[in-house]
Scaffold this motif. Structure first.
Motif, short mmCIF file in Angstrom:
data_model
loop_
_atom_site.label_atom_id
_atom_site.label_comp_id
_atom_site.label_asym_id
_atom_site.label_seq_id
_atom_site.Cartn_x
_atom_site.Cartn_y
_atom_site.Cartn_z
N ASP A 402 0.83 -1.21 0.00
CA ASP A 402 0.00 0.00 0.00
C ASP A 402 0.87 1.26 0.00
OD1 ASP A 402 -2.26 -1.58 0.06
OD2 ASP A 402 -2.37 -1.58 2.25
N LEU A 403 1.96 1.22 0.74
CA LEU A 403 2.86 2.37 0.77
C LEU A 403 3.56 2.53 -0.58
CD1 LEU A 403 4.19 4.67 2.28
CD2 LEU A 403 5.85 3.05 3.22
N VAL A 404 3.95 1.43 -1.20
CA VAL A 404 4.59 1.51 -2.52
C VAL A 404 3.59 2.06 -3.54
CG1 VAL A 404 5.70 0.19 -4.35
CG2 VAL A 404 6.14 -0.38 -1.97
N LEU A 405 2.32 1.67 -3.43
CA LEU A 405 1.30 2.19 -4.34
C LEU A 405 1.12 3.70 -4.13
CD1 LEU A 405 -0.78 1.49 -6.50
CD2 LEU A 405 -2.43 1.05 -4.68
N GLU A 406 1.10 4.12 -2.88
CA GLU A 406 1.01 5.57 -2.59
C GLU A 406 2.23 6.29 -3.16
OE1 GLU A 406 -1.24 7.46 -1.25
OE2 GLU A 406 -2.70 5.93 -0.68
N LEU A 407 3.40 5.68 -3.03
CA LEU A 407 4.61 6.28 -3.59
C LEU A 407 4.49 6.41 -5.11
CD1 LEU A 407 7.53 7.25 -3.48
CD2 LEU A 407 8.25 4.84 -3.48
N LYS A 408 3.96 5.39 -5.74
CA LYS A 408 3.78 5.47 -7.20
C LYS A 408 2.86 6.61 -7.58
CE LYS A 408 0.60 4.44 -10.49
NZ LYS A 408 -0.86 4.54 -10.50
N ASN A 409 1.75 6.77 -6.86
CA ASN A 409 0.83 7.87 -7.15
C ASN A 409 1.50 9.22 -6.94
OD1 ASN A 409 -1.27 6.06 -7.73
ND2 ASN A 409 -1.95 5.99 -5.61
N LEU A 410 2.31 9.33 -5.89
CA LEU A 410 3.03 10.58 -5.65
C LEU A 410 4.03 10.86 -6.78
CD1 LEU A 410 3.75 10.47 -1.82
CD2 LEU A 410 2.23 12.04 -3.02
N ILE A 411 4.72 9.82 -7.24
CA ILE A 411 5.68 10.01 -8.33
C ILE A 411 4.97 10.47 -9.59
CG2 ILE A 411 7.32 8.82 -9.84
CD1 ILE A 411 8.10 7.08 -7.50
N VAL A 412 3.80 9.90 -9.88
CA VAL A 412 3.04 10.30 -11.07
C VAL A 412 2.62 11.76 -10.97
CG1 VAL A 412 0.91 9.91 -12.36
CG2 VAL A 412 2.27 7.96 -11.60
N ILE A 413 2.06 12.15 -9.82
CA ILE A 413 1.64 13.55 -9.64
C ILE A 413 2.87 14.47 -9.70
CG2 ILE A 413 0.55 15.18 -8.06
CD1 ILE A 413 -1.07 12.83 -6.94
N PHE A 414 3.95 14.05 -9.06
CA PHE A 414 5.20 14.82 -9.08
C PHE A 414 5.69 15.02 -10.52
CE2 PHE A 414 9.90 14.56 -9.05
CZ PHE A 414 10.19 15.71 -8.36
N ALA A 415 5.68 13.94 -11.30
CA ALA A 415 6.13 14.03 -12.69
C ALA A 415 5.19 14.90 -13.52
CB ALA A 415 6.24 12.63 -13.30
N ASP A 416 3.87 14.72 -13.35
CA ASP A 416 2.92 15.53 -14.11
C ASP A 416 3.05 17.00 -13.77
OD1 ASP A 416 1.99 13.29 -15.33
OD2 ASP A 416 0.19 13.07 -14.12
N THR A 417 3.27 17.31 -12.48
CA THR A 417 3.40 18.71 -12.06
C THR A 417 4.60 19.36 -12.73
OG1 THR A 417 2.41 18.16 -9.92
CG2 THR A 417 3.58 20.25 -10.09
N LEU A 418 5.75 18.73 -12.64
CA LEU A 418 6.95 19.33 -13.21
C LEU A 418 6.94 19.29 -14.73
CD1 LEU A 418 9.61 18.02 -10.69
CD2 LEU A 418 8.76 20.35 -10.96
N GLN A 419 6.27 18.30 -15.30
CA GLN A 419 6.15 18.27 -16.76
C GLN A 419 5.34 19.47 -17.25
OE1 GLN A 419 4.07 14.86 -18.41
NE2 GLN A 419 5.56 14.73 -20.07
N GLY A 420 4.37 19.90 -16.43
CA GLY A 420 3.61 21.08 -16.78
C GLY A 420 4.45 22.35 -16.82
N TYR A 421 5.60 22.34 -16.17
CA TYR A 421 6.50 23.49 -16.19
C TYR A 421 7.63 23.31 -17.20
CZ TYR A 421 4.22 25.27 -12.05
OH TYR A 421 3.29 25.77 -11.18
N GLY A 422 7.53 22.28 -18.02
CA GLY A 422 8.51 22.10 -19.08
C GLY A 422 9.72 21.28 -18.72
N PHE A 423 9.71 20.64 -17.56
CA PHE A 423 10.86 19.81 -17.18
C PHE A 423 10.67 18.39 -17.72
CE2 PHE A 423 10.66 23.06 -13.84
CZ PHE A 423 11.97 23.54 -13.89
N PRO A 424 11.69 17.81 -18.34
CA PRO A 424 11.56 16.43 -18.85
C PRO A 424 11.50 15.41 -17.72
CG PRO A 424 13.82 17.22 -19.11
CD PRO A 424 13.01 18.39 -18.62
N VAL A 425 10.53 14.51 -17.77
CA VAL A 425 10.31 13.56 -16.67
C VAL A 425 10.28 12.12 -17.16
CG1 VAL A 425 9.09 15.23 -15.25
CG2 VAL A 425 7.80 13.89 -16.89
#
Length: 827
Positions: A402-425
């Motif tokens: 469950d913690l690994v799944l939460e980590l995956k969701n955080l990584i996806v949101i983290f990547a989507d957020t920074l991708q919105g600012y033009g950073f390659p993810v």
């Protein structure tokens, strides 16, 4: 006169040539010209005179005397010429003297009378001059004050600006003072003091602005968490909104908001143009979006940048800012030691990083050149490598899926957020495949515990169903279909135990858990299908297979349980096709697709069945060994007891009861009947062979030195019981005497010794039709030697009885022949 006479008496000097005289005259003429000149130094000329010839000095003195006499004559001539004029001039001056004295008296009287008349005028003139000087000084003062007042006003304004901390305006004022105002009145001391103070004030402004910048850097370090949290939350809302809009994309026009923390929010219209929210539909009451400016005051950066730019030291400021931000980036990228223990630790870590780069993106867009795209890219690449290394390390410590799944969701949101600012993810999404493997490992560990608990709670007996509802409940959890069982009346029993539907349900739960990880990874259905099938295969081939193998090896698992495990694995193997259909229904990927991975459950359950069968055979053999260890033969007995040994009868009774369990297993369908029958037949044959081998080893034991004929007879009675057991068909399905053949080696060996038919054995040895074909010469020799030693020991006086002597000779003869056969076989 005397001189004249002396000179007349001397002889005449030798005559010189006319040319030599001219040359001498010319030389001395040059010397005199140089001496008479006041500009040339005399030392050189005199040195030339004395250094020329030996008699040069004398001749020079002669010439000099002549030159002096010549000049004296010229002076006398000139005085005689001007003497009369001089006398006339003196006479005229004496005549003018009287007139000059008269004129002097008149001038003195006139001056006296003029001084007396102009004394009053002089006094008035001095007063006028004094007034004119005062008037001029006053005008000059007013003029200079007009020049100084603006300088003083600007300096006063400068002081006010410094007090109110308007440093950029103060620098502009300083620039005006230096270039415009102070040069007009630079001669005054107070202006010089002002000019000397301006550099000091500039340095103070630089120090103050730098202090403000340091406070700002500390502030954004503290607020990065909040900025990142806001950015990630809005990115998550934006992604949720896009998912909802995607379902309505075919319905026509729609407006999609674009999340931004660099100012105002924009919207995309259906034609791709962008418009501000202020010009958008006023009817949409969107929630107010917090921006970076709402959370962080960037004015210190702007102010400090402008100040250093004005001071011509912008490069120093840029270098300092970038250096400090690099240091802060390294601090932000350092995780807490216990970050992997809770999802909040990961969330704080991601929030700080997102906040840092959101601020940098805002600085990049809001300032010109303070940070460059290359600088932010360099920071991001450095951060990305560190982030991946940190996540790879800390995720390996996590054992909670469950913690690994939460980590995956955080990584996806983290990547989507920074991708919105033009950073390659892209590397973050590649990392998710490693996290997926870690997630699968934690799932397998968790499901291993689940499977072990299921196996521990199972009673390893067929599932009883009393009513139709119970039957439907079991069938709803496990795909079981059997026409014969369906026709039976209630209550009835299903062939598998209760662990089978539970395991099937848990496999489906793992598929659901794997599917959760595949969400939001921007992967195709085919890739998701492949991921689900690989995860399921790992569960079946590693976790479930390992649990089954460990279960089979447990000491408390008896033969009945092992047979039930075989039946259970058969049903689970048949259910694999339903698992494939279950995955296909989730992903909509046809199993006929070329790259579709197949489930390996068939081999897993086959291996488990083979292991269970082998364990059945092993446990039976172990039990047989336990009974045989109870054997207590009296190898020197003279004759048998007339009945079989007690340990052997107990062993045969155990085997009968055990194989009865096999025959009573549920065989409602042909598969179960054939399976249980095959297992029972193999187990029975294995048990008989092992029993025969163990009895043979007992006879041939190297520690057993002597065997009497009575012991052979007793042993023969036990073998007869074994043969009776084999012929009683303890397990149906054997053809003819197949099971009795397990004891054929013992039977022929005992018959040979019981009948004492050595002549036939030796004559027919090696013939396919030999009566004792299964008797090995080495085996017979070993047993015969044990009997020979017994005969010698027990019959002390046998040498005095002819029959005994003949028998002893026969034994020795047979032993020799058997040895020759053994030696022939070895050669």
């Amino acid at each position: 006169m005397a001189c004249d006479r002396v000179h007349a008496a001397l002889p005449d000097p030798p005559s010189q040539s006319e040319d030599e005289n001219k040359e001498e005259e010319m030389v001395f003429g040059n010397f005199f010209a140089e001496l008479e000149s006041v500009e040339l130094p005399l030392g050189t000329t005199l040195r030339s005179i004395y250094d020329d010839q030996p008699n040069a000095h004398k001749r020079f003195m002669e010439k000099l005397d002549a030159r002096i006499r010549n000049h004296d004559r010229e002076i006398e001539k000139m005085c005689n010429f001007h003497h009369q004029g001089f006398v006339d001039a003196i006479t005229e001056l004496l005549k003018v003297r009287a007139d000059a004295e008269k004129l002097m008296g008149q001038v003195t009287d006139t001056n006296r009378r003029l001084q007396e008349a102009g004394r009053e005028v002089t006094a008035q003139t001095e007063e006028v001059i004094r007034c004119r000087i005062q008037q001029r000084n006053m005008a000059t003062t007013v003029e200079k004050l007009h020049l100084c007042i603006p300088v003083l006003e600007m300096y006063s304004k400068l002081k006010e600006q410094l007090e109110s901390k308007r440093y950029y305006a103060a620098l502009k004022t300083m620039e005006q003072l230096e270039k415009v105002f102070i040069p007009r009145v630079s001669q005054y001391r107070f202006c010089q003091i002002m000019a000397e103070n301006l550099p000091r004030l500039r340095e103070e402004i630089k120090e103050i602005s730098m202090s403000d910048l340091k406070d700002f850097l500390e502030s954004i370090r503290k607020h990065s968490d909040k900025v990142g949290e806001t950015a990630m939350r809005q990115a998550q809302q934006h992604r949720t909104f896009n998912s909802a809009v995607a379902k309505q994309a075919s319905m026509g026009h729609y407006t999609k908001p674009v999340y931004s923390l660099n100012g105002r929010t924009h919207t995309h219209t259906h034609n791709g143009l962008m418009m501000d929210d202020e010009a958008g539909d006023e009817e949409e009451a969107d929630e107010e979006i917090l921006t970076a400016q709402d959370l962080v005051d960037f004015s210190p950066v702007y102010r400090c940048l402008h100040i250093y730019t004005v001071l011509g030291d912008r490069e120093t400021f840029e270098n300092y800012y970038r250096k400090q931000r690099k240091k802060q980036a390294r601090l932000v990228l350092q995780p807490q030691a216990n970050m992997h223990e809770t999802v909040e630790g990961y969330r704080r870590y991601f929030n700080q990083i997102v906040g840092f780069f959101v601020v940098e993106d805002h600085i990049l867009n809001a300032t010109r050149g303070l940070v460059t795209k290359a600088f932010t890219d360099e920071l991001w690449n450095m951060a990305l490598s560190k982030i991946i290394a940190v996540l790879r390390t800390h995720s390996s410590y996590c054992d909670d899926p469950d913690l690994v799944l939460e980590l995956k969701n955080l990584i996806v949101i983290f990547a989507d957020t920074l991708q919105g600012y033009g950073f390659p993810v892209n590397r973050l999404f590649d990392l998710l495949f490693e996290v997926r493997d870690q997630y699968n490992e934690t799932l397998l560990k968790k499901w291993a515990l689940v499977f072990r608990e299921i196996f521990e709670m199972d009673n390893y007996s067929p599932i009883p169903v009393e009513t139709e509802e119970e039957y439907k409940l079991v069938v709803s959890r496990f795909p079981f279909h059997d026409a014969e069982i369906e026709k039976q009346d209630f209550p009835k029993k299903l062939p598998m135990s209760q662990s089978v539907p539970q395991i099937y349900t848990q496999v489906k739960e793992l598929i659901y858990a794997s599917l959760k990880f595949s969400e939001s990874l921007h992967r195709s259905s085919t890739e998701i299908d492949d991921m689900l099938r690989k995860s399921t295969n790992l569960l079946l081939t590693r976790t479930l297979s390992s649990c089954l193998q460990n279960l089979i090896k447990k000491p408390h698992i008896g033969l009945t349980e092992l047979v039930q495990i075989i039946i259970n694995t058969t049903h689970l193997e048949q259910a694999c096709k339903y698992l494939e259909e279950f995955i296909t229904n989730i992903t909509n990927v046809s199993p006929e697709t070329v790259h579709t991975t197949r489930l390996y459950g068939l081999s897993t359950f086959k291996d488990a069945r083979h292991a269970a069968e082998g364990e059945i055979y092993t446990k039976l053999n172990q039990k047989i060994d336990e009974f045989i260890q109870l054997a207590d033969y009296e190898w020197g007995m003279s004759e048998s007891d007339g009945r079989a040994s007690g340990y052997l009868m107990d062993l045969i009774n155990f085997l009968r009861s055990t194989f009865q369990v096999f025959t009573h297993l549920p065989n409602n369908n042909n598969d179960h009947a054939s399976m249980s029958g095959k297992v029972a037949q193999t187990a029975c044959m294995s048990a008989c062979k092992h029993l025969s081998t163990s009895l043979m080893q007992m006879l041939l034991d190297s520690e057993l030195k002597q065997i009497s004929m009575g012991a052979i007879q007793q042993f023969n009675l036990d073998v007869i019981q074994c043969e009776l057991f084999a012929s009683s068909e303890p397990v149906p399905g054997f053809q003819g005497d197949t099971l009795q053949l397990a004891f054929i080696d013992l039977r022929q060996l005992l018959d040979l010794f019981m009948v004492w038919d050595w002549s036939t054995y030796l004559a027919d040895y090696g013939q396919p039709t030999s009566k004792y074909l299964r008797v090995n010469p080495a085996t017979a020799l070993a047993l015969l030697e044990k009997m020979k030693d017994t005969s010698k020991k027990n019959n002390i006086f046998s040498q005095f009885r002819k029959n005994d002597r003949d028998k002893q000779k026969l034994i020795e003869t047979v032993v020799k022949q058997l040895r020759s056969l053994v030696n022939g076989m070895s050669s």
